[in-house]
Design a protein around this motif. Sequence first.
Motif, short mmCIF file in Angstrom:
data_model
loop_
_atom_site.label_atom_id
_atom_site.label_comp_id
_atom_site.label_asym_id
_atom_site.label_seq_id
_atom_site.Cartn_x
_atom_site.Cartn_y
_atom_site.Cartn_z
N UNK A 187 0.82 -1.05 0.07
CA UNK A 187 -0.34 0.09 -0.06
C UNK A 187 0.88 1.48 -0.25
N UNK A 188 2.16 1.35 1.14
CA UNK A 188 2.90 2.05 1.54
C UNK A 188 3.70 2.51 -0.45
N UNK A 189 3.94 1.62 -0.89
CA UNK A 189 3.94 1.69 -1.98
C UNK A 189 3.83 2.25 -2.87
N UNK B 248 2.18 9.51 -5.84
CA UNK B 248 2.82 10.83 -5.82
C UNK B 248 3.91 11.68 -6.13
N UNK B 249 4.81 10.12 -6.59
CA UNK B 249 5.78 11.04 -7.71
C UNK B 249 5.17 11.18 -8.74
N UNK C 37 0.96 17.41 -10.03
CA UNK C 37 1.40 18.48 -8.61
C UNK C 37 2.26 19.70 -8.86
N UNK C 38 2.07 20.96 -8.26
CA UNK C 38 2.83 22.23 -8.91
C UNK C 38 4.14 21.81 -7.83
N UNK C 39 5.20 22.45 -8.29
CA UNK C 39 6.67 22.74 -7.89
C UNK C 39 6.35 24.33 -8.44
N UNK C 40 7.70 24.77 -6.87
CA UNK C 40 7.70 26.11 -6.63
C UNK C 40 9.51 26.10 -7.16
N UNK C 41 9.95 27.26 -7.02
CA UNK C 41 11.22 27.77 -7.46
C UNK C 41 11.53 29.18 -7.49
N UNK C 42 12.65 28.35 -6.38
CA UNK C 42 12.35 30.08 -4.75
C UNK C 42 13.23 30.24 -5.73
N UNK C 43 13.66 32.17 -5.01
CA UNK C 43 14.49 32.48 -6.12
C UNK C 43 16.15 32.64 -5.63
N UNK C 44 15.69 32.04 -5.49
CA UNK C 44 17.85 31.41 -4.94
C UNK C 44 17.54 30.05 -5.71
N UNK D 83 9.18 17.28 -2.90
CA UNK D 83 9.75 17.49 -4.63
C UNK D 83 9.11 19.02 -4.24
N UNK D 84 8.39 19.98 -3.38
CA UNK D 84 7.24 20.82 -3.96
C UNK D 84 8.10 22.37 -4.28
N UNK D 85 9.12 21.97 -3.88
CA UNK D 85 10.32 23.56 -3.69
C UNK D 85 11.41 22.27 -5.05
#
Length: 352
Positions: free
Chosen positions: A42-44, A50-51, A59-66, A153-155
């Motif tokens: 189930x975990x797999x 999610x991956x 799923x949205x990925x945020x790109x930081x300013x740096x 993985x959001x960042x």
Amino acid sequence: MVGSRSSVRLSVPDVSLLERMWFGRSATGALLRFVLTPAEAIFRVAVGLRGAAYDHGFARTYRPEVPALSVGNLSVGGTGKTPVAAWFAQRLREAGAHPAIVLRGYGGDEPLVHRALNPMVPVVIDADRVAGAHAAVSRGADCLVLDDAFQHRRIARAADVVLVSADRWTGSHRLLPAGPWREPLSALERASLILVTRKAVDEAVARGVADQLALRTRTPVATAALAIGALSRGERGDEMALETLAGRRVLAISAVGDPRSFDRQLESAGARLRSARFPDHHRFTAGDAATLADGLAPDELPVCTLKDHVKLAPLWPRAATALWYVSQRVAPESGASAIDQALDAVLRARIL
């Protein structure tokens, strides 16, 4: 001189059950792993879904300013994330960058360790890593080191370093809860660098693990030793050579992911060891400190990790034998060019 070990009788939680189940070869451990196979399946599936959401843009990925460099792992604890993350922050600072360390701060010890190892590097604690990244930039950071963020993985990151422990390598890659792995081995494909760390095993063992991983992935692989150095007493600034442990009775106090390797490191220095093991990230109490101190033999030296010292030292009885600690020093052994490439990816992406 080879040290010897005995068990210390303290009222502490049993931390050996998971060790026996995940890493032991007994029939009981095998049975427990078998019983947990459905939960592992189930975990797999959950991890795979999610991956896939990130891989396909759902799923949205945020790109930081740096630019950010992530340090994480595939398994639960024991790989040396915090000292390695601190080491990468130090390397970036030596190269002229202004890094900040961003982490969730689980357990409360990692931020204190980072501040002890890199007092000039800002440490931002936020369960929301995106908000933490914003806060770091507002404090003048021109790059980020994300501690324990391989699964976060959001960042987006300029470099993704994933650690694998040679000390805990068994060749089996069972996922939680039947094993210690958070993701399957295939997740290594999204990393920029695989760093095989070792504490108590020989360099040849680490190279063997690296060779196995190199056959399974296209990601560059490097190795590094996490060696303990001189003993310290913190605020007083006193130090004692590691060699002075030879033949000395030592109480090894640990609340870390891989206590066996810590014990073996002290034994390799010749210590005659007793072990007091607590669960990883254990929140020590005054009662814990008093029990540990009261149980010391007259000639016994209490030694813990830096991770434990930052929490235990303020509680340690003043009249007791002084509490010493050792910290892990990162020493690359192979793949230096791959490590430099990960650092260069961050340095080049800064806005100067």
